[in-house]
Design a protein around this motif. Structure first.
Motif, mmCIF file in Angstrom:
data_model
loop_
_atom_site.group_PDB
_atom_site.id
_atom_site.type_symbol
_atom_site.label_atom_id
_atom_site.label_comp_id
_atom_site.label_asym_id
_atom_site.label_seq_id
_atom_site.Cartn_x
_atom_site.Cartn_y
_atom_site.Cartn_z
ATOM 1 N N CYS A 33 0.860 -1.179 0.000
ATOM 2 C CA CYS A 33 0.000 0.000 0.000
ATOM 3 C C CYS A 33 0.899 1.232 0.000
ATOM 4 C CB CYS A 33 -0.908 -0.004 1.229
ATOM 5 S SG CYS A 33 -1.863 1.533 1.383
ATOM 6 N N CYS A 34 0.867 1.979 -1.083
ATOM 7 C CA CYS A 34 1.741 3.148 -1.202
ATOM 8 C C CYS A 34 1.348 4.264 -0.241
ATOM 9 C CB CYS A 34 1.771 3.643 -2.639
ATOM 10 S SG CYS A 34 2.666 2.506 -3.713
ATOM 11 N N ARG A 35 0.103 4.270 0.188
ATOM 12 C CA ARG A 35 -0.292 5.271 1.171
ATOM 13 C C ARG A 35 0.455 5.036 2.484
ATOM 14 N NH1 ARG A 35 -4.723 5.980 4.569
ATOM 15 N NH2 ARG A 35 -5.693 4.088 3.822
ATOM 16 N N HIS A 36 0.588 3.771 2.862
ATOM 17 C CA HIS A 36 1.340 3.455 4.072
ATOM 18 C C HIS A 36 2.841 3.670 3.856
ATOM 19 C CE1 HIS A 36 -2.445 1.249 4.962
ATOM 20 N NE2 HIS A 36 -2.221 1.799 6.132
ATOM 21 N N LEU A 37 3.322 3.307 2.683
ATOM 22 C CA LEU A 37 4.733 3.557 2.383
ATOM 23 C C LEU A 37 5.043 5.054 2.414
ATOM 24 C CD1 LEU A 37 5.448 1.156 -0.631
ATOM 25 C CD2 LEU A 37 6.122 0.851 1.759
ATOM 26 N N SER A 38 4.098 5.857 1.934
ATOM 27 C CA SER A 38 4.339 7.308 1.877
ATOM 28 C C SER A 38 4.531 7.911 3.264
ATOM 29 C CB SER A 38 3.209 8.020 1.139
ATOM 30 O OG SER A 38 2.027 8.073 1.910
ATOM 31 N N ARG A 39 3.858 7.347 4.253
ATOM 32 C CA ARG A 39 4.045 7.839 5.624
ATOM 33 C C ARG A 39 5.490 7.627 6.084
ATOM 34 N NH1 ARG A 39 -1.211 5.023 8.073
ATOM 35 N NH2 ARG A 39 -2.761 6.266 6.972
ATOM 36 N N ASN A 40 6.010 6.441 5.817
ATOM 37 C CA ASN A 40 7.389 6.150 6.197
ATOM 38 C C ASN A 40 8.374 6.994 5.386
ATOM 39 O OD1 ASN A 40 6.440 4.205 7.970
ATOM 40 N ND2 ASN A 40 6.611 2.575 6.466
ATOM 41 N N PHE A 41 8.078 7.164 4.103
ATOM 42 C CA PHE A 41 8.938 7.964 3.239
ATOM 43 C C PHE A 41 8.972 9.414 3.707
ATOM 44 C CE2 PHE A 41 9.813 10.511 -0.558
ATOM 45 C CZ PHE A 41 10.966 9.895 -1.024
ATOM 46 N N LYS A 42 7.808 9.929 4.063
ATOM 47 C CA LYS A 42 7.697 11.329 4.491
ATOM 48 C C LYS A 42 8.479 11.588 5.783
ATOM 49 C CE LYS A 42 4.117 14.813 4.303
ATOM 50 N NZ LYS A 42 2.693 15.063 4.242
ATOM 51 N N LYS A 43 8.498 10.591 6.671
ATOM 52 C CA LYS A 43 9.294 10.734 7.905
ATOM 53 C C LYS A 43 10.780 10.795 7.588
ATOM 54 C CE LYS A 43 6.043 8.254 10.835
ATOM 55 N NZ LYS A 43 5.766 6.967 11.494
ATOM 56 N N ALA A 44 11.207 9.953 6.666
ATOM 57 C CA ALA A 44 12.628 9.898 6.313
ATOM 58 C C ALA A 44 13.051 11.063 5.424
ATOM 59 C CB ALA A 44 12.931 8.569 5.614
ATOM 60 N N GLY A 65 17.240 13.596 -3.704
ATOM 61 C CA GLY A 65 17.470 12.898 -2.440
ATOM 62 C C GLY A 65 18.775 12.145 -2.345
ATOM 63 N N LYS A 66 19.485 12.080 -3.465
ATOM 64 C CA LYS A 66 20.792 11.414 -3.507
ATOM 65 C C LYS A 66 20.718 9.936 -3.104
ATOM 66 C CE LYS A 66 22.882 15.554 -4.069
ATOM 67 N NZ LYS A 66 22.117 16.220 -5.060
#
Length: 131
Positions: A19-30, A63-64
């Motif tokens: 689920c990319c919506r859940h992945l996006s939360r983790n991505f946004k934190k990082a 983001g390198k």
């Protein structure tokens, strides 16, 4: 992770996506910031190899190495980007909105075993009652 193990055991050949919506939360934190968030979704929603390549190039530029490592750690691209989805699977969604909607309709019953839920639905169906 437990769901992955269970699905591999019960349905080893089943197509599985993230689920990319859940992945996006983790991505946004990082990788905070609106630009990174937009680029993340461009990569996930790319429907052809060209637009996917362009989105990933832009992510690499902005983001390198850390961003590229984050995506590499996700594993197979066929689990999260539309352009790599198996064309034999007749669904191109990369979010679990259906599952989220279903879970919200269960409300307090969500903690009950599946068979109990099905028995309850069968009771309502047989007796013509509204849920």
């Amino acid at each position: 992770q437990g769901v992955d193990l269970a699905l591999k055991k019960v349905w080893p050949s089943a197509e599985r996506r993230y689920c990319c919506r859940h992945l996006s939360r983790n991505f946004k934190k990082a990788f905070p910031g609106p630009l990174m968030y937009i680029l993340f979704w461009r990569a996930c929603n790319a429907t052809n190899p060209y637009s996917f390549k362009k989105a990933m190039e832009r992510l690499r530029k902005e983001g390198k190495t850390p961003v590229m490592k984050w995506f590499a750690d996700l594993g197979q691209q066929s689990k999260w980007t539309k352009c790599k989805f198996d064309s034999k699977v007749c669904c191109d969604t990369n979010t679990s909105n259906f599952v989220e909607s279903f879970n919200s309709t269960l409300d307090v019953d969500r903690c009950r075993p599946v068979l109990t839920l099905l028995e309850g639905e069968l009771y309502y169906f047989i007796n013509g009652l509204q849920v």
